[in-house]
Scaffold this motif. Structure first.
Motif, mmCIF file in Angstrom:
data_model
loop_
_atom_site.group_PDB
_atom_site.id
_atom_site.type_symbol
_atom_site.label_atom_id
_atom_site.label_comp_id
_atom_site.label_asym_id
_atom_site.label_seq_id
_atom_site.Cartn_x
_atom_site.Cartn_y
_atom_site.Cartn_z
ATOM 1 N N UNK A 132 0.820 -1.215 0.000
ATOM 2 C CA UNK A 132 0.000 0.000 0.000
ATOM 3 C C UNK A 132 0.851 1.261 0.000
ATOM 4 N N UNK A 133 2.126 1.146 0.383
ATOM 5 C CA UNK A 133 2.948 2.345 0.587
ATOM 6 C C UNK A 133 3.133 3.131 -0.717
ATOM 7 N N UNK A 134 2.791 4.438 -0.725
ATOM 8 C CA UNK A 134 2.922 5.215 -1.950
ATOM 9 C C UNK A 134 4.324 5.770 -2.192
ATOM 10 N N UNK A 135 5.178 5.758 -1.189
ATOM 11 C CA UNK A 135 6.504 6.381 -1.327
ATOM 12 C C UNK A 135 7.557 5.314 -1.601
ATOM 13 N N UNK A 136 8.405 5.513 -2.608
ATOM 14 C CA UNK A 136 9.433 4.509 -2.879
ATOM 15 C C UNK A 136 10.435 4.415 -1.727
ATOM 16 N N UNK A 137 10.680 3.193 -1.297
ATOM 17 C CA UNK A 137 11.713 2.954 -0.286
ATOM 18 C C UNK A 137 11.368 3.400 1.113
ATOM 19 N N UNK A 138 10.087 3.571 1.416
ATOM 20 C CA UNK A 138 9.735 4.091 2.736
ATOM 21 C C UNK A 138 9.596 2.995 3.774
ATOM 22 N N UNK A 139 9.174 1.808 3.349
ATOM 23 C CA UNK A 139 8.940 0.750 4.342
ATOM 24 C C UNK A 139 9.570 -0.547 3.863
ATOM 25 N N UNK A 140 10.154 -1.251 4.803
ATOM 26 C CA UNK A 140 10.723 -2.562 4.519
ATOM 27 C C UNK A 140 10.254 -3.495 5.615
ATOM 28 N N UNK A 141 10.114 -4.766 5.278
ATOM 29 C CA UNK A 141 9.791 -5.751 6.297
ATOM 30 C C UNK A 141 11.019 -6.633 6.434
ATOM 31 N N UNK A 142 11.630 -6.579 7.600
ATOM 32 C CA UNK A 142 12.913 -7.252 7.796
ATOM 33 C C UNK A 142 12.795 -8.320 8.866
ATOM 34 N N UNK A 143 13.638 -9.327 8.718
ATOM 35 C CA UNK A 143 13.715 -10.369 9.725
ATOM 36 C C UNK A 143 14.944 -10.118 10.564
ATOM 37 N N UNK A 144 14.717 -10.075 11.860
ATOM 38 C CA UNK A 144 15.833 -9.805 12.752
ATOM 39 C C UNK A 144 15.669 -10.696 13.976
ATOM 40 N N UNK A 145 16.636 -11.540 14.216
ATOM 41 C CA UNK A 145 16.567 -12.419 15.384
ATOM 42 C C UNK A 145 15.358 -13.335 15.368
ATOM 43 N N UNK A 152 1.567 9.120 5.693
ATOM 44 C CA UNK A 152 0.188 9.073 5.220
ATOM 45 C C UNK A 152 -0.640 8.110 6.055
ATOM 46 N N UNK A 153 0.016 7.155 6.707
ATOM 47 C CA UNK A 153 -0.705 6.234 7.581
ATOM 48 C C UNK A 153 -1.387 5.084 6.864
ATOM 49 N N UNK A 154 -1.148 4.928 5.557
ATOM 50 C CA UNK A 154 -1.827 3.846 4.831
ATOM 51 C C UNK A 154 -1.357 2.471 5.307
ATOM 52 N N UNK A 155 -0.069 2.360 5.657
ATOM 53 C CA UNK A 155 0.438 1.062 6.122
ATOM 54 C C UNK A 155 -0.238 0.667 7.433
ATOM 55 N N UNK A 156 -0.485 1.678 8.277
ATOM 56 C CA UNK A 156 -1.143 1.416 9.562
ATOM 57 C C UNK A 156 -2.557 0.900 9.310
ATOM 58 N N UNK A 157 -3.232 1.535 8.325
ATOM 59 C CA UNK A 157 -4.614 1.186 8.036
ATOM 60 C C UNK A 157 -4.697 -0.172 7.334
#
Lengths: 151, 202
Positions: B55-68, B83-88
């Motif tokens: 859903x994110x409209x901005x390039x490179x704004x959100x990543x889903x990473x695996x850590x530990x 914009x809060x779209x990821x939250x929604x």
């Protein structure tokens, strides 16, 4: 001498002249800078004055995603500002190009490739309080003891 | 008239008035809690469904990473629009920002999305980077190595007989990792997202 230096530092930290340059923004950040001037946020109460003459400025606010015509002009404009000087990138666009940094767009960012950026204020657009606190945070570190640090 | 001059002098020579006139400052401005801030993590567990990336409209704004061993979304400042779209959009409520989650609960809003993978075969050079970088492919066929070849037919896409082949388009989650991995910008994920209100989620 140190008294004079103290006086200079005191004056410099309380009288910051700001010029802003739009290198290709959507005007969202410009409006937030404008809101800083309005009575609600009122940057003049902190001794910050907005000019559009770089020769009078201490701090350059860079707004917008870097577009091709500005590649030559922005360093030229930066050279006109007398030292001590600092540049602050306002918003996401000078940092990353934000939503314009896609294929088939002419974005040559980040602005930090062309002029030294002292602070970046992320946000699309950043809030007036964030712009204000960035200018106030940069000013003392850049302008305090300028002569002492130079020599 | 003389009386009014005296009145003005008396009024403006008061200490508090002069002090306020010279030293007036706006009270420190605090950002209210209901402003949409950069999304913060809640305690809920991320299932790495990549809806936030979709859903994110901005390039490179959100990543889903695996850590530990645990997955979590990472927001990049300087890219994020708040914009809060990821939250929604997040089905698990992993992210929180302002009053978005509260409103979403009240209005019962959700997103429904379909995806279409477009490959420009004129610019595609069959390197297989898209197939290897795809996180859904990675779960279906962890053995898939550079070249994007796979014996598995459960993957979204693979390079088979020297051609990029999309097999299971319906498995695409729209995260656009492949777009970023493509050296020629030959692949594009078209997203058709519908906002729903008053419909049970799912």
């Amino acid at each position: 001498m140190s008294l004079l230096q103290d006086a200079k530092n005191w004056v410099r930290s309380r009288s910051i002249h700001v010029a802003y340059v739009d290198v290709g923004s959507c005007n969202g950040c410009d409006i937030e800078i404008l809101a800083c001037l309005a009575p609600r946020y009122d940057i003049e109460q902190y001794g910050i004055y907005v000019h559009n003459n770089p020769r009078e400025a201490d701090i350059l606010l860079v707004v917008g995603a870097m577009t091709p015509p500005w590649v030559e002009r922005l360093p030229a404009l930066w050279a006109k500002i007398p030292a001590p000087k600092a540049a602050i990138a306002i918003g996401n666009c000078p940092v990353s190009g934000c939503v314009y940094n896609r294929r088939e767009t002419y974005i040559l960012g980040p602005v930090a490739k062309y002029i030294p950026i002292a602070a970046e204020v992320p946000g699309c657009p950043p809030r007036p309080t964030e712009i204000l606190s960035a200018v106030l945070a940069v000013a003392p570190t850049v302008f305090r003891d300028y002569e002492v640090n130079r020599s | 008239m003389v009386q009014s001059i005296f009145w003005y002098l008396k009024e403006f020579l008061r200490g508090p008035w002069i002090h306020a006139f010279l030293f007036a400052k706006t009270a420190p401005l605090v950002t209210p809690s209901y402003f949409r801030e950069y999304p913060s993590l809640t305690e809920k567990e991320c299932t790495h469904c990549f809806t936030c990336r979709m859903i994110c409209p901005a390039p490179g704004a959100i990543e889903v990473l695996q850590e530990g061993g645990t997955w979590h979304p990472v927001i990049h400042r300087g890219h994020c629009l708040r914009c809060g779209l990821c939250v929604e959009a997040c089905p698990e409520g992993v992210l929180a920002s302002g009053r978005i989650l509260q409103w979403q609960e009240e209005d019962r809003t959700s997103f429904a999305a379909t995806f279409h993978i477009q490959v420009d075969h004129a610019t595609c050079m069959r390197c297989g980077n898209c197939c290897v970088s795809c996180p859904v492919n990675k779960e279906q066929d962890p053995q898939m190595a550079s070249g994007g070849h796979s014996a598995n037919n459960e993957v979204i896409m693979k390079i088979s007989s020297g051609r990029h082949t999309v097999i299971h388009e319906e498995r695409c989650v729209g995260c656009r990792t492949c777009e970023g991995a493509c050296p020629n910008s030959a692949i594009r994920v078209a997203r058709v997202v519908e906002g729903l209100q008053g419909v049970a989620e799912g």
